[in-house]
Design a protein around this motif. Sequence first.
Motif, short mmCIF file in Angstrom:
data_model
loop_
_atom_site.label_atom_id
_atom_site.label_comp_id
_atom_site.label_asym_id
_atom_site.label_seq_id
_atom_site.Cartn_x
_atom_site.Cartn_y
_atom_site.Cartn_z
N UNK A 44 52.74 19.19 57.63
CA UNK A 44 53.04 20.16 56.57
C UNK A 44 54.27 21.01 56.92
N UNK A 45 54.32 21.67 58.11
CA UNK A 45 55.51 22.46 58.42
C UNK A 45 56.78 21.61 58.56
N UNK A 46 56.64 20.36 59.04
CA UNK A 46 57.81 19.50 59.15
C UNK A 46 58.40 19.20 57.77
N UNK A 47 57.54 18.98 56.78
CA UNK A 47 58.00 18.71 55.42
C UNK A 47 58.63 19.96 54.79
N UNK A 82 48.05 21.17 52.31
CA UNK A 82 49.04 20.36 51.59
C UNK A 82 49.29 20.88 50.17
N UNK A 83 48.42 21.74 49.68
CA UNK A 83 48.50 22.18 48.28
C UNK A 83 49.74 23.01 47.98
N UNK A 84 50.37 23.56 49.02
CA UNK A 84 51.48 24.48 48.81
C UNK A 84 52.83 23.90 49.21
N UNK A 85 52.87 22.58 49.45
CA UNK A 85 54.11 21.97 49.93
C UNK A 85 55.24 22.08 48.91
N UNK A 86 54.95 21.75 47.64
CA UNK A 86 56.01 21.74 46.62
C UNK A 86 56.66 23.11 46.44
N UNK A 297 52.27 28.08 57.55
CA UNK A 297 51.91 27.78 56.16
C UNK A 297 50.50 28.26 55.84
N UNK A 298 50.12 28.29 54.55
CA UNK A 298 48.75 28.67 54.18
C UNK A 298 47.72 27.77 54.87
N UNK A 299 46.52 28.33 55.06
CA UNK A 299 45.47 27.66 55.84
C UNK A 299 44.31 27.27 54.94
N UNK A 300 43.69 26.15 55.26
CA UNK A 300 42.47 25.74 54.55
C UNK A 300 41.60 24.91 55.49
N UNK A 301 40.35 24.64 55.08
CA UNK A 301 39.45 23.84 55.91
C UNK A 301 39.90 22.38 55.89
N UNK A 302 39.54 21.63 56.95
CA UNK A 302 40.06 20.28 57.13
C UNK A 302 38.97 19.22 57.06
N UNK A 303 39.19 18.24 56.17
CA UNK A 303 38.25 17.13 56.02
C UNK A 303 38.21 16.23 57.24
N UNK A 304 39.33 16.11 57.96
CA UNK A 304 39.38 15.24 59.13
C UNK A 304 38.33 15.65 60.16
N UNK A 305 38.21 16.95 60.39
CA UNK A 305 37.26 17.44 61.39
C UNK A 305 35.82 17.31 60.92
N UNK A 306 35.62 17.44 59.60
CA UNK A 306 34.28 17.19 59.05
C UNK A 306 33.93 15.73 59.25
N UNK A 402 50.58 23.46 40.58
CA UNK A 402 50.00 22.13 40.70
C UNK A 402 48.54 22.25 41.10
N UNK A 403 47.66 21.73 40.24
CA UNK A 403 46.22 21.76 40.49
C UNK A 403 45.80 20.34 40.84
N UNK A 404 45.30 20.13 42.07
CA UNK A 404 45.03 18.78 42.57
C UNK A 404 43.96 18.07 41.77
N UNK A 405 43.92 16.74 41.91
CA UNK A 405 42.91 15.95 41.23
C UNK A 405 41.51 16.35 41.63
#
Length: 430
Positions: A44-47, A82-86, A297-306, A402-405
């Motif tokens: 995310x920060x790289x992008x 990822x929701x705030x990249x754009x 960047x903004x923070x959110x919970x991660x599905x990978x760790x779940x 942008x509201x994700x699917x």
Amino acid sequence: MDTNDKNYRNPDAVLDIYDKPPLGSWFILSLQHLFSMFGSTVLVPLLVGLDPSIALFSSGVGTILHILITKRRIPAYMSSSFSFIVPSIALMKTVGFPAVAQGTIAVGAVYLIVALLVGFVGYGWIDKALPPIVVGPIVIVIGLALAGSAATDSTMNNGTYDLKFFGIAMFTLITTVFFNMYLKGFLSNIAILLGIISGYLLSVILGVVNFSKVASSPWFALPSFEIPFINYTPHTIYWGAILSFAPLAFVTMAEHLGHIMVLDELTHRNFFKDPGLHRTLAGDGTASIVAGLLGGPPITSYGENIGVMAVNKIYSVYVIIGAAVFAAVFGFVGKLSALIQTVPGPVIGGISFVLFGVIASNGLKILIDNKVDFSQKRNLMIGSVILVIGIGNAMLQIGSFQFSGIGVATIFGIALNLILPKEARSEEKE
């Protein structure tokens, strides 16, 4: 016994929420979580054009804050959204970081406001809005929404199909499944880490890994923090940034609800009740505010760790805290940070097939355990709409908003559940 009681222990867990592993295994289990989330965290920060080390550090600090605010009862890892990249990329090109920082802090403020409202209203509405027919498909969507990304990581090399990448991804996948099924005891619990290491070693042999950044990185490197009034002085309020970021908080809130649902199912708890949705939201919001103040960047919970927890059934908050500490420390160790960044896309893609797939399978488990009857038209309509909108990522985009699917699918699922009658007219008995 109340499953939220501290004395309750989940019989399905290898390590339950309050279990503290021995020091040696604690170290390895936490590293496994670090490797699982690292790729997305630094991507995310790289992008966007931010310092990945700050994102790594703020993810560790944000996770610890979230765990403290939720009274050490929820094993959730927090990191780059990822929701705030754009909007972030647009602001970095036109205004610069101070605007992104204000937008990030605004996201956290929205979370805190909603947390206060939920604290007053209570959580009773959740059971009505989110029954199993809504929760199950949403959890499936959370697992499968990024399936395309995992496939791309596993096959594409700079936009071109690469058979070598596919081979590495499948090798990573197969070894992970093998380790999980055939190893015993502690080795079985770290099957994901062993799979990542196996895929990485094959990548080195095939010449896919580039160590040049590791060689050029210093052992100690202070992240380029962007702290207001220390590293820069904010001269104005960027209302455009605030207004473009703040509404997106509701997107990540929808995903946050889904993640809590998955954790409820895995741990046999009701986190909406205890420690309460208001605390989980406050934890997310505080993490984003801190990230904005540090330069991340903004923070959110991660599905990978779940996904990791779903595979190894280790839900200990101490393991998550260990991963958070590693992330914060590695933000200062240049060579270690650079080394982890050399993990190639196909390895991440191969392991993602397992992690995201297990999350989706838990959505199916919710439907099966609750005996949801898909011969009823109501259930069929709700489940079908959620699945196709979410997996197809039918996002709502208006300008930079942008509201994700996943968010759109969640809203439609809740709305249909509240509006549709229990029986279709064709099913009514005359």
